[in-house]
Design a protein around this motif. Structure first.
Motif, PDB file in Angstrom:
ATOM      1  N   SER A  77     -81.684 -49.291  80.296  1.00 33.90           N
ATOM      2  CA  SER A  77     -82.623 -49.507  79.202  1.00 33.90           C
ATOM      3  C   SER A  77     -82.810 -48.242  78.382  1.00 33.90           C
ATOM      4  O   SER A  77     -82.840 -48.285  77.140  1.00 33.90           O
ATOM      5  CB  SER A  77     -83.971 -49.968  79.762  1.00 33.90           C
ATOM      6  OG  SER A  77     -84.935 -50.099  78.740  1.00 33.90           O
ATOM      7  N   VAL A  80     -79.702 -47.667  76.188  1.00 40.98           N
ATOM      8  CA  VAL A  80     -79.699 -48.575  75.038  1.00 40.98           C
ATOM      9  C   VAL A  80     -80.680 -48.081  73.985  1.00 40.98           C
ATOM     10  O   VAL A  80     -80.379 -48.048  72.786  1.00 40.98           O
ATOM     11  CB  VAL A  80     -80.072 -50.009  75.486  1.00 40.98           C
ATOM     12  CG1 VAL A  80     -80.354 -50.898  74.276  1.00 40.98           C
ATOM     13  CG2 VAL A  80     -78.951 -50.611  76.317  1.00 40.98           C
ATOM     14  N   LEU A  84     -79.701 -47.000  70.123  1.00 44.03           N
ATOM     15  CA  LEU A  84     -80.178 -47.798  68.994  1.00 44.03           C
ATOM     16  C   LEU A  84     -81.108 -47.015  68.068  1.00 44.03           C
ATOM     17  O   LEU A  84     -81.173 -47.298  66.873  1.00 44.03           O
ATOM     18  CB  LEU A  84     -80.884 -49.057  69.504  1.00 44.03           C
ATOM     19  CG  LEU A  84     -79.994 -50.100  70.187  1.00 44.03           C
ATOM     20  CD1 LEU A  84     -80.842 -51.213  70.780  1.00 44.03           C
ATOM     21  CD2 LEU A  84     -79.000 -50.693  69.180  1.00 44.03           C
ATOM     22  N   GLU A 103     -81.197 -56.512  70.577  1.00 42.56           N
ATOM     23  CA  GLU A 103     -81.146 -56.208  72.008  1.00 42.56           C
ATOM     24  C   GLU A 103     -82.260 -56.933  72.751  1.00 42.56           C
ATOM     25  O   GLU A 103     -82.043 -57.456  73.852  1.00 42.56           O
ATOM     26  CB  GLU A 103     -81.256 -54.697  72.229  1.00 42.56           C
ATOM     27  CG  GLU A 103     -81.187 -54.277  73.687  1.00 42.56           C
ATOM     28  CD  GLU A 103     -79.874 -54.659  74.360  1.00 42.56           C
ATOM     29  OE1 GLU A 103     -79.874 -54.825  75.590  1.00 42.56           O
ATOM     30  OE2 GLU A 103     -78.856 -54.795  73.641  1.00 42.56           O
ATOM     31  N   ASN A 106     -81.197 -60.456  73.128  1.00 41.27           N
ATOM     32  CA  ASN A 106     -80.175 -60.604  74.173  1.00 41.27           C
ATOM     33  C   ASN A 106     -80.808 -60.658  75.561  1.00 41.27           C
ATOM     34  O   ASN A 106     -80.415 -61.478  76.406  1.00 41.27           O
ATOM     35  CB  ASN A 106     -79.190 -59.425  74.112  1.00 41.27           C
ATOM     36  CG  ASN A 106     -78.254 -59.504  72.926  1.00 41.27           C
ATOM     37  OD1 ASN A 106     -78.022 -60.588  72.387  1.00 41.27           O
ATOM     38  ND2 ASN A 106     -77.720 -58.377  72.495  1.00 41.27           N
TER      39      ASN A 106
END
Length: 273
Positions: A77, A80, A84, A103, A106
């Motif tokens: 996490s 990501v 981003l 995200e 998703n």
């Protein structure tokens, strides 16, 4: 004595809820909960702390470090999030917001509402522009609504419930699987497939916690420090006693009680009860 410390900490929090520096006590409780392996409770506290701490990033980093050691999902996490929200490689605000929302979607589509909420709350701490803050708050409100609708759907969609609990069990998130079933299961309804999944999750959770208690017990046996020995033995006792109390009808209950007796015997040798 982590369990005793957590209980005392909970009482203190209730008394000083409106006082400053509460965040530091709550951070300490999370660390102890992680040490005890109580990931569900620690995660709940973690979410709340991230909503309250605002700019106190130093405390959050310490907690995140503890979770990172315990849960690979937290590491993923964070990776990501960094990718981003990297302003150097992605200077356009709208693009960053779109990437984060994708995200989140998703994670929601995979039934990982905990992961989605964790990502949004971390995003909130990084957000520093009005449009971005608005997007974060809207994403959180949308997530809450989606999760409520999802849990309602699981009450009637047995196949989806079984698929999601199977996934959680495969990921060794046994307590989450049990909680999901308990949240959506209709009272009085007898569904053998769902009951079987819950039983599997319970047995695996008990085995996992029993092994954790065994490691603590062995560490206690190896130390010559009486104070440390008692702390470890009490920690092992709390784990085993909790299993007996929570799952008395389990087929492993007799064995757990036997292990609990062994721990109590060692405690008596140290002069503790």
């Amino acid at each position: 004595r982590f369990a005793e410390a957590i209980n005392i900490g909970d009482k203190i929090i209730a008394e000083i809820e409106q006082l400053p520096d509460l965040i530091h006590l709550r951070a300490g409780l999370i660390q102890w909960q992680i040490e005890m392996g109580d990931r569900e409770r620690a995660l709940k506290e973690y979410r709340e702390i991230m909503e309250d701490i605002g700019n106190n990033q130093e405390v959050l980093d310490k907690i995140t470090e503890g979770f990172s050691k315990e849960n690979n999902k937290t590491v993923e996490s964070d990776q990501v999030l960094e990718a981003l929200l990297d302003k150097e490689s992605n200077a356009d605000l709208n693009s960053r917001i779109t990437g984060m929302l994708n995200e989140v979607d998703n994670l929601k589509s995979n039934g990982d509402y905990n992961g989605a909420r964790l990502l949004i709350l971390k995003w909130r701490l990084r957000a520093d522009e009005p449009d971005e803050l608005a997007a974060v708050n809207n994403a959180l409100a949308s997530l809450d609504l989606s999760e409520t609708e999802y849990l309602e759907r699981l009450k009637t969609d047995t196949d989806e419930l079984i698929a999601q609990t199977t996934k959680l069990i495969e990921e060794e998130e046994y307590e989450s699987a049990i909680n999901m079933i308990d949240m959506v299961k209709n009272k009085g309804e007898n569904n053998p497939e769902i009951d079987k999944k819950r039983a599997i999750a319970v047995e695996k959770l008990i085995d996992q916690e029993r092994n954790r208690a065994a490691r603590i017990f062995l560490a206690a046996k190896k130390t010559n420090d009486i104070r440390k020995k008692r702390e470890l033995l009490l920690s092992a006792r709390d784990i085993l006693a909790g299993l007996v109390e929570e799952y008395p009808s389990s087929g492993m209950a007799v064995k757990i009680k036997s292990y609990l007796n062994s721990v109590n015997d060692e405690l008596i040798k140290t002069g503790d009860q």
